[in-house]
Design a protein around this motif. Structure first.
Motif, PDB file in Angstrom:
ATOM      1  N   LEU A 256       0.831  -1.200   0.000  1.00  0.00           N
ATOM      2  CA  LEU A 256       0.000   0.000   0.000  1.00  0.00           C
ATOM      3  C   LEU A 256       0.869   1.255   0.000  1.00  0.00           C
ATOM      4  CD1 LEU A 256      -2.735   1.381   0.041  1.00  0.00           C
ATOM      5  CD2 LEU A 256      -2.774   1.088   2.530  1.00  0.00           C
ATOM      6  N   ALA A 257       1.923   1.264   0.794  1.00  0.00           N
ATOM      7  CA  ALA A 257       2.826   2.419   0.830  1.00  0.00           C
ATOM      8  C   ALA A 257       3.488   2.630  -0.533  1.00  0.00           C
ATOM      9  CB  ALA A 257       3.885   2.224   1.915  1.00  0.00           C
TER      10      ALA A 257
ATOM     11  N   ASN B   8       0.886   3.994  -2.939  1.00  0.00           N
ATOM     12  CA  ASN B   8       0.624   5.404  -2.611  1.00  0.00           C
ATOM     13  C   ASN B   8       1.751   6.298  -3.109  1.00  0.00           C
ATOM     14  OD1 ASN B   8      -1.859   5.000  -1.425  1.00  0.00           O
ATOM     15  ND2 ASN B   8      -1.039   4.808   0.633  1.00  0.00           N
ATOM     16  N   GLU B   9       2.973   5.844  -2.942  1.00  0.00           N
ATOM     17  CA  GLU B   9       4.129   6.624  -3.394  1.00  0.00           C
ATOM     18  C   GLU B   9       4.071   6.862  -4.905  1.00  0.00           C
ATOM     19  OE1 GLU B   9       8.802   5.704  -3.710  1.00  0.00           O
ATOM     20  OE2 GLU B   9       7.966   5.508  -1.696  1.00  0.00           O
TER      21      GLU B   9
ATOM     22  N   GLY C 225       1.254   6.986  -6.550  1.00  0.00           N
ATOM     23  CA  GLY C 225       0.006   7.660  -6.868  1.00  0.00           C
ATOM     24  C   GLY C 225      -1.021   6.763  -7.544  1.00  0.00           C
TER      25      GLY C 225
ATOM     26  N   LEU D 142      -7.274   0.393   3.844  1.00  0.00           N
ATOM     27  CA  LEU D 142      -7.544   1.586   3.035  1.00  0.00           C
ATOM     28  C   LEU D 142      -8.286   2.641   3.852  1.00  0.00           C
ATOM     29  CD1 LEU D 142      -8.574  -0.220  -0.256  1.00  0.00           C
ATOM     30  CD2 LEU D 142      -6.558   1.239   0.049  1.00  0.00           C
TER      31      LEU D 142
ATOM     32  N   ASN E 107      -6.009   4.263   6.330  1.00  0.00           N
ATOM     33  CA  ASN E 107      -5.030   5.115   5.658  1.00  0.00           C
ATOM     34  C   ASN E 107      -5.644   6.461   5.257  1.00  0.00           C
ATOM     35  OD1 ASN E 107      -2.297   5.224   4.807  1.00  0.00           O
ATOM     36  ND2 ASN E 107      -2.969   5.008   2.691  1.00  0.00           N
TER      37      ASN E 107
ATOM     38  N   GLN F 224      -7.428   7.295   2.680  1.00  0.00           N
ATOM     39  CA  GLN F 224      -7.355   7.673   1.279  1.00  0.00           C
ATOM     40  C   GLN F 224      -8.653   7.338   0.553  1.00  0.00           C
ATOM     41  OE1 GLN F 224      -4.190   4.645   0.899  1.00  0.00           O
ATOM     42  NE2 GLN F 224      -5.003   4.410  -1.161  1.00  0.00           N
TER      43      GLN F 224
END
Length: 155
Positions: free
Chosen positions: A102-103, A106-107, A109, A141, A144, A146
């Motif tokens: 997930l990280a 996310n990094e 996008g 999710l 987080n 988002q």
């Protein structure tokens, strides 16, 4: 410009209603991925699109996580060089979505669309005993904070 990349036909589930057919370990080659990026960022018309949307799909695209990340990094590079806006999206069953992945997503996008079919009974009826993993992805999710989409099958 919208392009969907089927990274693999392999999947770690065997959903009874899946329309992708036999789950075989066939993956998109780096050469095909490069051709897709060429088409997205340098179309034959020589007119670059302002917005490029790439969707990662499968099978289960996280089975090809390294390939997904490589394509996403190259897409970011090309978008920056061309002054274009890039949107990345991935549809996943969530069973492989841990904190590390997930990280990394996310990094890069990558917007996530999570396939989860309602409650435990409904989900497991079509997707096999995978509700706990999909629900853990949903909780991850939500925690987080988002935005994401939910994709579900009603049967």
């Amino acid at each position: 410009m919208q392009i969907s990349l089927v990274l693999t036909h392999a999947c770690n589930l065997a959903c009874s209603y899946c329309y992708t057919g036999e789950k075989k370990r066939v993956s998109m080659s780096p050469e095909v991925a490069k051709l897709a990026l060429d088409m997205a960022f340098e179309p034959p018309s020589a007119r670059r699109p302002e917005l490029v949307q790439l969707s990662f799909f499968g099978g289960e695209p996280m089975l090809e996580m390294t390939h997904l990340e490589s394509i996403a990094r190259e897409a970011h590079k090309r978008a920056q060089e061309g002054g274009q806006t890039l949107e990345l999206q991935m549809t996943t069953n969530g069973t492989l979505l841990d904190d590390d992945r997930l990280a990394r997503l996310n990094e890069l996008g990558v917007f996530i669309a999570l396939s989860i079919d309602g409650d435990r009974q409904s989900h497991n009826a079509g997707r096999g005993p995978s509700y706990a993993s999909a629900r853990a992805a949903l909780d991850r999710l939500l925690a987080n904070g988002q935005r994401f989409d939910v994709v579900y099958v009603v049967h």
